[in-house]
Design an enzyme around this catalytic site. Structure first.
Site, PDB file in Angstrom:
ATOM      1  N   ARG A  90       0.850  -1.206   0.000  1.00  0.00           N
ATOM      2  CA  ARG A  90       0.000   0.000   0.000  1.00  0.00           C
ATOM      3  C   ARG A  90       0.878   1.246   0.000  1.00  0.00           C
ATOM      4  NH1 ARG A  90      -2.850  -3.204   3.856  1.00  0.00           N
ATOM      5  NH2 ARG A  90      -2.043  -1.966   5.609  1.00  0.00           N
ATOM      6  N   LYS A 181     -12.932  14.365   4.826  1.00  0.00           N
ATOM      7  CA  LYS A 181     -14.046  13.796   4.069  1.00  0.00           C
ATOM      8  C   LYS A 181     -14.848  12.836   4.918  1.00  0.00           C
ATOM      9  CE  LYS A 181     -14.357  10.170   1.330  1.00  0.00           C
ATOM     10  NZ  LYS A 181     -14.173   9.176   0.271  1.00  0.00           N
ATOM     11  N   GLU A 221     -20.360  14.760   1.696  1.00  0.00           N
ATOM     12  CA  GLU A 221     -20.585  13.763   0.647  1.00  0.00           C
ATOM     13  C   GLU A 221     -21.757  12.824   0.969  1.00  0.00           C
ATOM     14  OE1 GLU A 221     -18.211  10.130  -1.700  1.00  0.00           O
ATOM     15  OE2 GLU A 221     -17.188  11.251  -0.120  1.00  0.00           O
ATOM     16  N   LYS A 263     -19.158  17.094  -2.219  1.00  0.00           N
ATOM     17  CA  LYS A 263     -18.763  15.986  -3.087  1.00  0.00           C
ATOM     18  C   LYS A 263     -20.030  15.209  -3.462  1.00  0.00           C
ATOM     19  CE  LYS A 263     -15.514  12.183  -3.722  1.00  0.00           C
ATOM     20  NZ  LYS A 263     -14.281  11.518  -3.299  1.00  0.00           N
TER      21      LYS A 263
END
Length: 394
Positions: A90, A181, A221, A263
């Site tokens: 990753r 977010k 979002e 978003k």
């Protein structure tokens, strides 16, 4: 005569008492109103910084690279190219993304998973945050704790993460994050139920208020999932209702609209709807919804790609920028920026430069779309391949 005099005196004293009571009530109400007003307009400690950060991210020709997939989801991506889901793999992949030369020309912000925010690049002593800042890219962080089954709903979800959020946001700010977010979802095939939409909207509002108080610009979002065979009008109806409720609760929670970013999903038919919509129709419906719901105080709208193909996501964004909008209309793409990068890289260091070129190609295409100047000439068949996954988990 004495009786009349006493009666008039009594009536007069009652009138005076009533006037005094009215004045006291008015004074109390006025004081309370002034107090409330002063609370609302009082400047927050981070207000100026929030506005500056939001407007930096919403810069002309720039958008967001969403690279905040959970370890499980990132693992699925890596496994698709034959790589084991380990921390080092990753790290290798995300190093490739953040060290791409020239990325800051097209990308203004990058959303990171918690592991990545605190991680070094493959160059010892140089953090992922340092690599982003060196290119003028604002580091961001995913702060929600994922979706969980919502009791007494139609198989819908609620988003966890409010517990301890203020403390986590303070730590993320210290680590260099400047925006964040939180992703909630709304499912059209499931209804959606009133409680699911309300929970989604209220959770987003509470998160946004907490994030702003910690100096992080919240990306709001509420994703309207692509799942289903509904038409574009039904998507418009549900998206309109969801955003109305979200803005109502954000206002109730004292969220400063000048210091947030949105978003949203684009307004499209469900993935299984037989009638598809072209870029012009998607742009028309999406902008209609946003103009009805989003105050012009909001600096930027950064669309999610939500399983659209790389090409479709870029064409739709370009169509939305053919005339001026009240806000910066741009992108916050994950799969629609990374799909061809992964397939080019294949986990091999020898392919790293070619994979970074693939990222620049997609980032520059979406940058052109933000300016309304995108041309699809020379796009590969791979870019047109759909990436929709039913029941997608981020």
């Amino acid at each position: 005569g004495l009786f009349n005099f006493l009666s008039e005196t009594f009536q007069l004293s009652k009138m005076i008492a009533a006037v005094q009571s009215t004045k006291a009530t008015f004074f109390k109400a006025t004081t309370a109103k002034a107090s409330r007003k002063s609370t609302v307009i009082r400047a927050g400690a981070y207000d100026a910084e929030l506005i500056q950060t939001a407007n930096t991210i919403a810069s002309a020709g720039k958008g967001i690279l969403a690279m905040d997939e959970s370890n499980a989801t990132c693992g699925k991506r890596l496994e698709s190219i034959g790589l084991e889901n380990t921390e080092i793999n990753r790290q290798r992949y995300r190093d490739l993304l953040v060290t791409t030369p020239g990325l800051g020309e097209y990308i203004s912000g990058a959303i990171l998973f918690e592991e990545t925010l605190f991680q070094d690049t493959m160059t010892p002593g140089k953090s992922m945050v340092d690599a982003l800042n060196a290119q003028g890219i604002v580091p961001g962080i995913k702060v929600d704790k994922g979706l969980h089954p919502l009791s007494n709903s139609n198989g819908e979800s609620w988003c966890a993460g409010l517990d301890g959020l203020a403390e986590r946001c303070a730590e993320y700010y210290k680590a260099g994050a400047r925006f964040c977010k939180w992703r909630s979802v709304v499912s059209i095939p499931a209804g959606p139920s009133t409680i699911a939409v309300r929970d989604c909207a209220y959770g987003l509002a509470r998160y946004a208020a907490i994030a702003q108080n910690a100096g992080l610009v919240p990306i709001v979002e509420p994703e309207i999932l692509l799942d289903g065979d509904h038409d574009i009008d039904r998507t418009l109806e549900v998206a309109s209702a969801t955003w109305a409720e979200t803005f109502k609760y954000m206002a109730d929670n004292g969220v400063m609209f000048e210091g947030i970013l949105l978003k949203p999903s684009m307004v499209t038919p469900g993935a299984e709807c037989p009638r598809r919509a072209g870029p012009e129709e998607v742009a028309d419906y999406t902008l209609k919804m946003l103009n009805r719901r989003v105050p012009p105080a909001v600096p930027g709208i950064m669309f999610l790609s939500g399983g659209q193909s790389e090409l479709e996501a870029t064409l739709n964004l370009n169509a939305m920028n053919q005339s001026p909008n009240p806000w910066h209309v741009s992108f916050s793409y994950a799969r629609a920026l990374q799909n061809s990068v992964l397939k080019t890289w294949k986990g091999e260091d020898a392919n790293a430069a070619a994979a970074q070129e693939a990222l620049i190609k997609r980032a520059s295409a979406n940058s052109a779309a933000q300016l309304g100047k995108y041309k699809a000439d020379g796009e590969s068949a791979e870019a047109a391949a759909g990436m929709y996954e039913k029941g997608y988990q981020y």
